[in-house]
Write a protein that holds these residues in place. Structure first.
Motif, mmCIF file in Angstrom:
data_model
loop_
_atom_site.group_PDB
_atom_site.id
_atom_site.type_symbol
_atom_site.label_atom_id
_atom_site.label_comp_id
_atom_site.label_asym_id
_atom_site.label_seq_id
_atom_site.Cartn_x
_atom_site.Cartn_y
_atom_site.Cartn_z
ATOM 1 N N ARG A 138 1.879 6.162 -7.152
ATOM 2 C CA ARG A 138 0.769 6.944 -7.689
ATOM 3 C C ARG A 138 1.090 8.429 -7.650
ATOM 4 O O ARG A 138 0.811 9.157 -8.588
ATOM 5 C CB ARG A 138 -0.500 6.638 -6.904
ATOM 6 N N LYS A 139 1.686 8.850 -6.540
ATOM 7 C CA LYS A 139 2.010 10.265 -6.403
ATOM 8 C C LYS A 139 3.109 10.680 -7.375
ATOM 9 O O LYS A 139 3.039 11.751 -7.976
ATOM 10 C CB LYS A 139 2.440 10.555 -4.973
ATOM 11 N N TYR A 196 2.375 1.608 -3.429
ATOM 12 C CA TYR A 196 1.356 2.056 -4.374
ATOM 13 C C TYR A 196 1.119 3.559 -4.244
ATOM 14 O O TYR A 196 1.033 4.273 -5.245
ATOM 15 C CB TYR A 196 0.056 1.301 -4.156
ATOM 16 N N ALA A 197 1.011 4.036 -3.010
ATOM 17 C CA ALA A 197 0.764 5.468 -2.796
ATOM 18 C C ALA A 197 1.937 6.308 -3.312
ATOM 19 O O ALA A 197 1.731 7.350 -3.951
ATOM 20 C CB ALA A 197 0.533 5.740 -1.314
ATOM 21 N N ILE A 198 3.147 5.844 -3.076
ATOM 22 C CA ILE A 198 4.324 6.583 -3.555
ATOM 23 C C ILE A 198 4.368 6.584 -5.073
ATOM 24 O O ILE A 198 4.584 7.626 -5.704
ATOM 25 C CB ILE A 198 5.620 5.976 -2.964
ATOM 26 N N GLY A 221 0.812 -1.213 0.000
ATOM 27 C CA GLY A 221 0.000 0.000 0.000
ATOM 28 C C GLY A 221 0.842 1.258 0.000
ATOM 29 O O GLY A 221 0.541 2.223 -0.711
ATOM 30 N N VAL A 222 1.906 1.253 0.781
ATOM 31 C CA VAL A 222 2.794 2.418 0.824
ATOM 32 C C VAL A 222 3.485 2.598 -0.528
ATOM 33 O O VAL A 222 3.571 3.718 -1.051
ATOM 34 C CB VAL A 222 3.825 2.271 1.966
ATOM 35 N N SER A 275 0.407 10.855 -11.095
ATOM 36 C CA SER A 275 -0.036 12.231 -10.915
ATOM 37 C C SER A 275 0.968 13.241 -11.443
ATOM 38 O O SER A 275 0.774 14.437 -11.295
ATOM 39 C CB SER A 275 -0.286 12.502 -9.424
#
Length: 96
Positions: A73-74, A69-71, A66-67, A78
């Motif tokens: 994605r950012k 993925y968030a990194i 999850g971490v 984005s």
């Protein structure tokens, strides 16, 4: 000072997790009985059952995923591309 406490807390958590994941411990002791020396071997199993270790490993993998993925994605999804075109049509020969 608060950062040092945080570092010590995370270090303690890491040591606890590593101690639960360590393999069985073997201890030997020499016992004097008369003229002969006897060696006894003691085996101590883990204090945490195997299902709990696999559960902790699975939850840890989900958290790390999850971490990541968030990194990603950012940073990747984005990210602004602006007017940068990454597609160029192939050159065509229009001679007939």
């Amino acid at each position: 000072m608060a950062q040092r406490k945080s570092l010590l807390f995370y270090l303690a958590v890491i040591f606890v997790v590593l101690s639960t994941l360590s393999h069985e411990v073997e201890a030997r002791r020499k016992i004097l009985r008369g003229r002969r020396v006897m060696t006894r071997t003691y085996y101590h199993g883990n204090s945490v059952p195997a299902w709990a270790i696999s559960l902790m490993s699975g939850i840890g993998m989900l958290l790390v995923g999850g971490v990541l993925y968030a990194i990603m994605r950012k940073m990747v999804l984005s990210a602004e591309t602006g007017s940068l075109n990454t597609y160029q049509p192939a050159m065509q020969n229009d001679q007939v």
